[in-house]
Design an enzyme around this catalytic site. Structure first.
Site, PDB file in Angstrom:
ATOM      1  CE  LYS A  33       8.237  -0.481  -9.886  1.00 40.20           C
ATOM      2  NZ  LYS A  33       8.729  -0.847  -8.583  1.00 40.20           N
ATOM      3  CE  LYS A  86       7.686   1.644  -0.032  1.00 49.46           C
ATOM      4  NZ  LYS A  86       8.293   1.092  -1.223  1.00 49.46           N
ATOM      5  CE  LYS A 124       1.037   2.225  -4.217  1.00 48.63           C
ATOM      6  NZ  LYS A 124       1.692   0.968  -4.522  1.00 48.63           N
TER       7      LYS A 124
END
Ligand code: AMP
Length: 339
Positions: A120, A206, A203
């Site tokens: 991240k 969201k 993937k």
């Protein structure tokens, strides 16, 4: 490795989803469906992890709206408040308090090794905040407050659950038994990972950039059908599960299998020779049919804001009771003065 098949009935389950982005079909198949099933045999604590969401940039009004939406969708997806404790993380203040205490029992080197922090911070170098670094200790607090035995998660969260266990064990050894040692609970047979419809090697997430590749739980039937019509397949025309060579078709078969209750083999057999257009149509309709009752319940819940808030207040009250018991023990053991 414990899977949802051999989880011992009666043991406590904790799980949370962070309200960043909108909930997707991937979240439903990979997490919510399993979480709903677990409520049949376990006391479950399910959280909308809004404190975790602060580690990334947010528009405040959006975060508030999404937190309520996530709670409504949790319930609509089958996490019944009659069987599970559903609440918003920031409504139970003990999460932040225990996280602080656990920060002091977690080594800097341990937190630095977390791959999610590395990933991240590489992806958003402009906002590598201390909260992002301390994410795993907040997550440890989430789990340990409720003395959870099982944490149903994807593989990406395994390292964090293991850190929670290490910190809990360290605390128990230094003082006296305080925390239950949690373990990951993986969906049976490794679980169904759902891939993007447009890039079926990545993937379905969201916060992924390509909206056409992601089916959201609140997509209209029309949008769902359009997305499936455009789903990437391949050129050999054969409906067969082969993740390495036919990722698009395999992804469609996985989705169909997860929602129809058929095994992937049965899905292959049922659709063999149908042609890709028919495959996409069938899977699209199956998804739209699965989303319909979820969306109907969601609409009813969100229209009655007071009712939904009452459910969340009751959830927070129940959770606070359990959380306060654990936090009081911790404060006492570490030497904080109690009057
Ligand atoms: P995330 O949306 O990445 O925060 O993940 C929340 C939960 O949903 C985790 O348990 C993930 O493993 C699960 N999940 C998210 N996306 C997918 C996907 N595409 N396929 C399967 N499970 C998923």
């Amino acid at each position: 490795m414990t899977t949802t098949n051999d989880a011992q009935a009666g043991k406590v389950v904790y799980s949370a989803l962070k309200p960043t982005g909108e909930l997707t079909l991937g979240n439903y198949i990979g997490a919510l469906k399993t979480m709903a099933a677990l409520t049949q045999r376990h006391p479950c604590y399910y959280t909308v992890a809004d404190l975790h969401a602060l580690t990334v940039d947010n528009v405040p009004a959006e975060l508030r709206r999404r937190s309520l939406d996530f709670a409504a969708l949790f319930i609509a997806a089958g996490l019944s408040p009659d069987r599970a404790t559903i609440f918003i993380q920031s409504h139970v203040r003990q999460h932040a308090e225990l996280a602080w205490a656990l920060n002091c029992y977690t080594q800097f080197g341990e937190a630095r090794r977390m791959t999610q922090f590395k990933d991240k911070s590489a992806k958003a170098p402009q906002n590598v905040n201390v909260g992002l670094f301390a994410y795993p200790t907040l997550m440890a607090a989430d789990i340990l407050l409720y003395q959870a035995d099982y944490v149903p998660v994807g593989k990406d969260q395994q390292q964090h659950v293991e850190l929670a266990r290490t910190v809990a064990e360290r605390f128990n050894n230094r003082y006296s038994p305080t925390f239950t040692l949690p373990e990951c609970l993986f969906p049976k047979e490794g679980g169904a990972k759902i891939y993007s419809l447009t890039e079926p090697t990545g993937k379905m997430g969201k916060t992924e950039s390509d909206e056409n590749g992601t089916v959201f739980l609140l997509d209209t039937e029309d949008a769902v059908m359009k997305k499936f019509k455009r789903a990437v397949t391949d050129s050999d025309g054969e409906i067969r599960f082969d993740r390495a060579n036919k990722p698009g078709v395999s992804n469609l078969l996985t989705i169909y299998s997860a929602l129809s209750g058929k095994t992937v083999g049965e899905a292959e057999a049922a659709l063999a020779g149908a042609g890709y257009a028919a495959l996409k149509e069938t899977v699209g309709q199956c998804v739209a049919a699965a989303l319909r009752p979820i969306q109907d319940t969601y609409k009813t819940l969100i229209a009655d804001k007071t009712g939904l808030e009452t459910i969340l207040k009751e959830g927070a009250q129940k959770a606070s009771y359990a959380a306060a018991k654990t936090l009081n023990k911790v404060y006492k053991k570490v030497g904080l003065l109690q009057l």
